[in-house]
Design an enzyme around this catalytic site. Structure first.
Site, mmCIF file in Angstrom:
data_model
loop_
_atom_site.group_PDB
_atom_site.id
_atom_site.type_symbol
_atom_site.label_atom_id
_atom_site.label_comp_id
_atom_site.label_asym_id
_atom_site.label_seq_id
_atom_site.Cartn_x
_atom_site.Cartn_y
_atom_site.Cartn_z
ATOM 1 N N SER A 1 0.808 -1.110 0.019
ATOM 2 C CA SER A 1 0.035 -0.115 -0.043
ATOM 3 C C SER A 1 0.834 1.404 0.046
ATOM 4 C CB SER A 1 -0.994 -0.061 1.171
ATOM 5 O OG SER A 1 -0.302 -0.288 2.482
ATOM 6 N N HIS B 1 -5.551 -4.389 -1.744
ATOM 7 C CA HIS B 1 -5.384 -3.064 -2.806
ATOM 8 C C HIS B 1 -5.492 -4.002 -4.161
ATOM 9 C CE1 HIS B 1 -4.926 0.557 -0.616
ATOM 10 N NE2 HIS B 1 -4.194 -0.123 0.200
ATOM 11 N N LYS C 1 -12.555 -1.088 -0.341
ATOM 12 C CA LYS C 1 -11.898 -0.330 -1.198
ATOM 13 C C LYS C 1 -12.289 -0.057 -2.592
ATOM 14 C CE LYS C 1 -7.680 -0.214 1.939
ATOM 15 N NZ LYS C 1 -6.879 -1.072 2.555
HETATM 16 C C1 LIG Z 1 -6.889 -1.797 4.011
HETATM 17 C C2 LIG Z 1 -6.260 -2.755 4.273
HETATM 18 C C3 LIG Z 1 -6.686 -3.498 5.016
HETATM 19 C C4 LIG Z 1 -7.876 -3.522 5.767
HETATM 20 O O1 LIG Z 1 -9.153 -3.497 5.108
HETATM 21 P P1 LIG Z 1 -10.330 -2.846 5.721
HETATM 22 O O2 LIG Z 1 -11.524 -3.326 4.787
HETATM 23 O O3 LIG Z 1 -10.133 -1.485 5.233
HETATM 24 O O4 LIG Z 1 -10.577 -3.066 6.997
HETATM 25 C C5 LIG Z 1 -5.790 -4.948 5.076
HETATM 26 N N1 LIG Z 1 -4.701 -5.123 4.389
HETATM 27 C C6 LIG Z 1 -4.252 -4.103 3.680
HETATM 28 C C7 LIG Z 1 -3.091 -4.620 2.937
HETATM 29 C C8 LIG Z 1 -4.894 -2.813 3.648
HETATM 30 O O5 LIG Z 1 -4.510 -1.904 2.592
#
Ligand SMILES: *Cc1c(COP(=O)(O)O)cnc(C)c1O
Length: 400
Positions: free
Chosen positions: A187, A215, A246
């Site tokens: 990320s 992602h 996301k």
């Molecule tokens: C955003 C994210 C999460 C968490 O996901 P949510 O549904 O927002 O709780 C887990 N792992 C990674 C790599 C992320 O970027």
């Protein structure tokens, strides 16, 4: 009679906050006024928004809104119970069946968030006497899941498969079970894990292989099916974690895998067991998101996302910015010191572009950056506007 001693038992917080402030680690979240769009209003200013994870623009899609509204009318505002007791509604089952089909696996389980999915799953799969081989740039929710599990955590350097193999050679036989876990798309850098090589290592050393597709969901693979589809690794990844929060524009996380995996998580995954189920509107929106992805429109949205990402990255590079190893719509603009990154983000915002600074300790001290995320919703005009601002501000600050 003793006079009560008046102490502020939370007095230490003031000191802590001051110290955070001095180190520059304080979050002051901007407020989004209105919808999460390519051009949006934050703190009263209209900007080209390069900070959301709304990759495909689904948060505002008419079909998503419609599905959520219908679900409220039909099923109410809340689930009213945890999933294992009385909170599993028809909608939850529908979403899980849809997800399993979409991912090409036997079963899926939806958690309240991606964070909860990682936490609950890692903790359930390994424990004391086991090992977790964890990539050094893994997301915080993986790190916390690893810690909660009580298993030994063995970190390996970023995308370094040889180092991982060496680590396995030296340590694997000391442990009962072992889990290999990695982000698919990182990320902070927007680079992609070498999943095929990692799958080889998992097979060589008998490691349960888990991939975090937060992602990658809606971004990589055919119509956004994720990293396993992108690399053609069907059947070689034991645990696929994904998010509905996301690119899918709703909220939630999921685990996709075998029937036994899901059945076991239903017995053991604590956030799933102990925290109330998703409200119907959220579940219905997530179902609609998958339906959109599976339609020709979904394919077009993913293509547009990648066209935009390639264009924006290429133009940033032409301007002379360092975008690191990015291969995805997450494109960092690496500027060195935290000071540089803060200045750049501040000036960009003043000029109408919102891109978040990412500084130490989230990244190395000398790798501070501004992170940009383009979406399928950005028009060529939006991107060119942002690029012009980057050029102007980059020159002004002596970065290019
Ligand atoms: C955003 C994210 C999460 C968490 O996901 P949510 O549904 O927002 O709780 C887990 N792992 C990674 C790599 C992320 O970027």
């Amino acid at each position: 009679m003793a006079t009560p001693i008046r102490t502020d038992r939370l007095g230490f917080l003031e000191q802590e906050l001051k110290s955070l402030e001095e180190q520059g680690f304080v979050w002051r979240p901007r407020t989004l006024q209105g919808e999460q769009r390519a051009r949006a209003v934050f703190d009263g200013k209209e900007v080209v928004n390069l900070s959301s994870n709304n990759y495909l623009g689904l948060t505002n899609h008419p079909k998503m809104r419609e599905a959520a509204k219908r679900a409220i009318d039909q099923y109410g505002a809340g689930a009213g119970a945890v999933r294992p007791i009385a909170g599993t509604m028809t909608l939850h089952k529908q979403l899980e069946e849809k997800l399993a089909r979409f991912k090409g696996v036997d079963a899926a389980l939806v958690f309240q968030s991606g964070f909860a999915a990682n936490l609950g799953t890692i903790q359930a799969l390994v424990g004391k006497g086991d090992a977790i081989y964890s990539e050094e740039l893994n997301h915080g929710s993986i790190i916390d899941g690893c810690r909660l599990s009580g298993a030994e955590i063995l970190k390996w350097p970023h995308r370094n498969v040889d180092a991982l193999r060496q680590l396995c050679k030296e340590s694997r036989q000391k442990y009962r079970r072992a889990l290999l876990v990695t982000d698919a798309v990182f990320s902070m850098d927007g680079d992609i894990a070498p999943l095929k090589e990692l799958a080889d290592v998992a097979e060589e050393f008998d490691l349960i292989f888990m991939v975090d597709d937060a992602h990658a969901s809606g971004v990589l693979g055919r119509s956004g099916r994720g990293s396993v589809d992108h690399f053609g690794l069907h059947g070689r990844v034991d645990v696929q974690m994904g998010t509905l929060s996301k690119a899918l524009g709703a909220m939630g996380g999921y685990i996709a895998g075998s029937k036994n995996l899901i059945e076991y998580l239903i017995q053991k995954a604590r956030p799933w067991l102990l925290s109330t189920a998703h409200p119907p509107a959220v579940v219905a929106a997530a179902i609609a998101a998958i339906e959109i992805l599976e339609s020709p429109e979904g394919e077009q949205l993913v293509k547009k996302l990648w066209d935009n990402a390639r264009y924006f990255k290429q133009e940033l590079n032409k301007l002379g910015f360092n975008t690191g190893a990015s291969e995805t719509p997450i494109t960092p603009v690496i500027v060195g010191s935290s000071h540089n990154a803060r200045q750049l983000a501040k000036r960009l915002f003043e000029e109408g572009v919102f891109a978040q600074e990412i500084v130490f300790p989230m990244v190395a001290r000398d790798k501070a950056r501004v992170r940009t995320i383009v979406t399928a919703m950005h028009t060529k005009e939006d991107l060119d506007f942002a690029l012009n601002v980057f050029k102007k501000v980059g020159k002004e600050l002596g970065l290019i």
